[in-house]
Design an enzyme around this catalytic site. Sequence first.
Site, PDB file in Angstrom:
ATOM      1  N   TRP A   5       0.867  -1.180   0.000  1.00 20.67           N
ATOM      2  CA  TRP A   5       0.000   0.000   0.000  1.00 20.67           C
ATOM      3  C   TRP A   5       0.904   1.230   0.000  1.00 20.67           C
ATOM      4  O   TRP A   5       1.833   1.304   0.813  1.00 20.67           O
ATOM      5  CB  TRP A   5      -0.913   0.031   1.235  1.00 20.67           C
ATOM      6  CG  TRP A   5      -1.558   1.370   1.373  1.00 20.67           C
ATOM      7  CD1 TRP A   5      -2.562   1.880   0.593  1.00 20.67           C
ATOM      8  CD2 TRP A   5      -1.187   2.412   2.288  1.00 20.67           C
ATOM      9  NE1 TRP A   5      -2.840   3.175   0.980  1.00 20.67           N
ATOM     10  CE2 TRP A   5      -2.018   3.519   2.008  1.00 20.67           C
ATOM     11  CE3 TRP A   5      -0.236   2.524   3.305  1.00 20.67           C
ATOM     12  CZ2 TRP A   5      -1.922   4.716   2.724  1.00 20.67           C
ATOM     13  CZ3 TRP A   5      -0.143   3.708   4.014  1.00 20.67           C
ATOM     14  CH2 TRP A   5      -0.989   4.789   3.729  1.00 20.67           C
TER      15      TRP A   5
ATOM     16  N   GLU B 271      -3.124  -2.840  -2.380  1.00 22.12           N
ATOM     17  CA  GLU B 271      -4.277  -2.258  -1.679  1.00 22.12           C
ATOM     18  C   GLU B 271      -4.541  -0.821  -2.117  1.00 22.12           C
ATOM     19  O   GLU B 271      -3.685   0.041  -1.956  1.00 22.12           O
ATOM     20  CB  GLU B 271      -4.010  -2.302  -0.167  1.00 22.12           C
ATOM     21  CG  GLU B 271      -5.105  -1.670   0.672  1.00 22.12           C
ATOM     22  CD  GLU B 271      -4.798  -1.722   2.171  1.00 22.12           C
ATOM     23  OE1 GLU B 271      -3.650  -2.039   2.546  1.00 22.12           O
ATOM     24  OE2 GLU B 271      -5.727  -1.445   2.958  1.00 22.12           O
TER      25      GLU B 271
ATOM     26  N   LYS C 259      -7.243   2.720  -2.189  1.00 18.77           N
ATOM     27  CA  LYS C 259      -8.187   3.389  -1.306  1.00 18.77           C
ATOM     28  C   LYS C 259      -8.821   4.570  -2.008  1.00 18.77           C
ATOM     29  O   LYS C 259      -8.419   4.959  -3.107  1.00 18.77           O
ATOM     30  CB  LYS C 259      -7.521   3.782   0.010  1.00 18.77           C
ATOM     31  CG  LYS C 259      -6.446   4.829  -0.076  1.00 18.77           C
ATOM     32  CD  LYS C 259      -5.610   4.865   1.196  1.00 18.77           C
ATOM     33  CE  LYS C 259      -6.333   5.475   2.381  1.00 18.77           C
ATOM     34  NZ  LYS C 259      -5.431   5.578   3.554  1.00 18.77           N
TER      35      LYS C 259
ATOM     36  N   ASP D 217      -9.986  -3.213   1.803  1.00 22.04           N
ATOM     37  CA  ASP D 217     -10.014  -2.765   3.204  1.00 22.04           C
ATOM     38  C   ASP D 217     -11.392  -2.142   3.451  1.00 22.04           C
ATOM     39  O   ASP D 217     -11.848  -1.304   2.674  1.00 22.04           O
ATOM     40  CB  ASP D 217      -8.884  -1.743   3.409  1.00 22.04           C
ATOM     41  CG  ASP D 217      -8.789  -1.213   4.821  1.00 22.04           C
ATOM     42  OD1 ASP D 217      -7.711  -1.327   5.430  1.00 22.04           O
ATOM     43  OD2 ASP D 217      -9.788  -0.628   5.316  1.00 22.04           O
TER      44      ASP D 217
ATOM     45  N   HIS E  48     -11.948   1.632   3.036  1.00 22.99           N
ATOM     46  CA  HIS E  48     -11.403   2.319   1.862  1.00 22.99           C
ATOM     47  C   HIS E  48     -12.403   2.604   0.756  1.00 22.99           C
ATOM     48  O   HIS E  48     -12.055   2.680  -0.412  1.00 22.99           O
ATOM     49  CB  HIS E  48     -10.216   1.531   1.304  1.00 22.99           C
ATOM     50  CG  HIS E  48      -9.022   1.615   2.186  1.00 22.99           C
ATOM     51  ND1 HIS E  48      -7.776   1.170   1.821  1.00 22.99           N
ATOM     52  CD2 HIS E  48      -8.877   2.130   3.429  1.00 22.99           C
ATOM     53  CE1 HIS E  48      -6.929   1.383   2.804  1.00 22.99           C
ATOM     54  NE2 HIS E  48      -7.567   1.952   3.794  1.00 22.99           N
TER      55      HIS E  48
ATOM     56  N   HIS F 118      -8.946  -6.674   4.570  1.00 20.17           N
ATOM     57  CA  HIS F 118      -8.546  -5.955   5.782  1.00 20.17           C
ATOM     58  C   HIS F 118      -9.823  -5.595   6.515  1.00 20.17           C
ATOM     59  O   HIS F 118     -10.581  -4.729   6.046  1.00 20.17           O
ATOM     60  CB  HIS F 118      -7.795  -4.665   5.432  1.00 20.17           C
ATOM     61  CG  HIS F 118      -6.327  -4.851   5.230  1.00 20.17           C
ATOM     62  ND1 HIS F 118      -5.464  -3.796   5.025  1.00 20.17           N
ATOM     63  CD2 HIS F 118      -5.565  -5.972   5.239  1.00 20.17           C
ATOM     64  CE1 HIS F 118      -4.229  -4.272   4.901  1.00 20.17           C
ATOM     65  NE2 HIS F 118      -4.260  -5.585   5.017  1.00 20.17           N
TER      66      HIS F 118
ATOM     67  N   ASP G   8     -12.223   7.024   6.958  1.00 20.81           N
ATOM     68  CA  ASP G   8     -11.377   5.840   7.118  1.00 20.81           C
ATOM     69  C   ASP G   8     -10.627   5.934   8.449  1.00 20.81           C
ATOM     70  O   ASP G   8      -9.415   6.075   8.493  1.00 20.81           O
ATOM     71  CB  ASP G   8     -10.402   5.777   5.932  1.00 20.81           C
ATOM     72  CG  ASP G   8      -9.488   4.571   5.987  1.00 20.81           C
ATOM     73  OD1 ASP G   8      -9.854   3.584   6.649  1.00 20.81           O
ATOM     74  OD2 ASP G   8      -8.410   4.622   5.374  1.00 20.81           O
TER      75      ASP G   8
ATOM     76  N   ASP H  60     -10.204   3.821  10.947  1.00 23.49           N
ATOM     77  CA  ASP H  60      -9.524   2.650  11.497  1.00 23.49           C
ATOM     78  C   ASP H  60      -9.894   2.367  12.951  1.00 23.49           C
ATOM     79  O   ASP H  60      -9.042   2.027  13.774  1.00 23.49           O
ATOM     80  CB  ASP H  60      -8.000   2.753  11.320  1.00 23.49           C
ATOM     81  CG  ASP H  60      -7.591   2.550   9.868  1.00 23.49           C
ATOM     82  OD1 ASP H  60      -7.829   1.455   9.335  1.00 23.49           O
ATOM     83  OD2 ASP H  60      -7.042   3.488   9.256  1.00 23.49           O
TER      84      ASP H  60
ATOM     85  N   ASP I 200      -7.005  -4.589  10.213  1.00 24.63           N
ATOM     86  CA  ASP I 200      -6.325  -3.307  10.027  1.00 24.63           C
ATOM     87  C   ASP I 200      -7.074  -2.209  10.766  1.00 24.63           C
ATOM     88  O   ASP I 200      -7.983  -1.591  10.224  1.00 24.63           O
ATOM     89  CB  ASP I 200      -6.204  -2.984   8.528  1.00 24.63           C
ATOM     90  CG  ASP I 200      -5.271  -1.798   8.299  1.00 24.63           C
ATOM     91  OD1 ASP I 200      -4.648  -1.335   9.274  1.00 24.63           O
ATOM     92  OD2 ASP I 200      -5.182  -1.335   7.146  1.00 24.63           O
TER      93      ASP I 200
HETATM   94  C1  RNT Z   1      -3.826   2.412   4.805  1.00 22.79           C
HETATM   95  C2  RNT Z   1      -3.976   0.946   4.566  1.00 22.79           C
HETATM   96  C3  RNT Z   1      -2.852   0.093   5.042  1.00 22.79           C
HETATM   97  C4  RNT Z   1      -2.307   0.511   6.398  1.00 22.79           C
HETATM   98  C5  RNT Z   1      -1.264  -0.432   6.944  1.00 22.79           C
HETATM   99  C6  RNT Z   1      -0.582   0.138   8.147  1.00 22.79           C
HETATM  100  O1  RNT Z   1      -4.959   3.136   4.562  1.00 22.79           O
HETATM  101  O2  RNT Z   1      -5.192   0.497   5.096  1.00 22.79           O
HETATM  102  O3  RNT Z   1      -3.239  -1.244   5.037  1.00 22.79           O
HETATM  103  O4  RNT Z   1      -3.317   0.659   7.338  1.00 22.79           O
HETATM  104  O5  RNT Z   1      -0.380  -0.763   5.951  1.00 22.79           O
HETATM  105 ZN    ZN Z   2      -5.596  -1.666   5.057  1.00 21.57          ZN
END
Ligand code: RNT
Ligand code: ZN
Length: 418
Positions: free
Chosen positions: A183, A225, A227, A258, A261, A285, A293, A295, A325
Amino acid sequence: MSTPYTFARDAYAAYGVDTEAAIDQALSVPISLHCWQADDVRGLETPKGPVDGGGIMATGSHPGRARNGDEMRADLSKVLTLLPGQHRLNLHAFYAETGDQHVDRDALEPQHFSRWLDWAKQEKIGLDFNPTYFAHPLASSGYTLSHADDAIQNFWIRHGQASRRIAQYFAQELKSPAVNNHWVPDGAKDEPRDRFGFRARLAAAYDAIFADESIDRSLCIDAVEGKLFGLGSEAFVVGSQEFYSNYALSRDLVLCLDLGHYHPTESVADKVSAHLEFHKKLLLHTSRPMRWDSDHVVTFDDQVRNLFLEIARGDAWNRVYVALDFFDASINRLAAYIIGTRATRQAILCGLLDLFPAMAKQPRAFQPHETLAFMEHMRALPWGAVWDELCRRANVPAGVDWLAEVAGYERDVQLQRV
Ligand code: RNT
Ligand code: ZN
């Protein structure tokens, strides 16, 4: 004797669902724990790179953050004792341990992760990997692999190449293929003048990374990955979803989805069958975006439930890699891991407790309102008693009985870190 579990088993059996088989299968799906919840995505490099995390950020200042590799491993070992089922550890490259020596990202080698590897052997778990294309002076412009400056772009290409050698080494040592997820934060805060150039350079850079023929693709499983946006890349993300979907498909790589994303109203569950019609495999993820986003720690919400229900309906368990994640620095970090990992496995279990496969054998088709009614009924069925039984069989605390363990560990270990 009737117990909550036997009651639940019978309730599901009435619909032809075998809870015993669901428990066994739910325990066997590997979940890759991200190492970066333990230290709020800081990394172990010395000197530490810039705080700029490429648009991702853990907020909060709950005491007890792991400050070094040993503390991270101690925390993760404790977490693993409180989780049911198979696990792996997902490492990021900036968790290399190089002692007093400064080793830049393009010079990283497997030996710089030997302490993680020893720990994984001791825990009998596999390792996954991620090159770290952020929190580094050469990432401060906001561009890495797509950078217009050859010297900077080549540095990151060498890092990507190094990451694959490390992942392959982990796979060989642990006799378990390692997913290596790429990513990059590359993008622009405001409307860029050029989009074509960045995307062409990103594709060319990845082509250079994946050209290394010394890497056995059955050992190092490369994923990419994309986003929608990041902090500081609101207007333009070079590695967008469309870019990576096309790139992964054309280069036979794994596409990573993810949960944070996408636009908040998009359903990631709906994307699974669309992608798996063409892609061989997906990396998932699990995360919880709140308004953006963000997390947040994964909970047993509709996004996560629907995602694994869809995997179950497509019998796609061998076509997905499941990884976590999220990062929250405002609560106890062990609890964050335990809640997020358990919620992910609960969703896996509930996918396997789907009523529809058995009911599909009935002679007449369901009307749409009946499907909806059964979907609603599934929420009310006693899956919690099946989950508690799953925990008992894995010899870990059921319900919230793990809270006492976390409280003791916080008192005796985490709060001593001053
Ligand atoms: C970032 C991605 C990625 C990170 C990690 C730390 O938006 O989701 O996967 O969270 O690599
Ligand atoms: Zn991720």
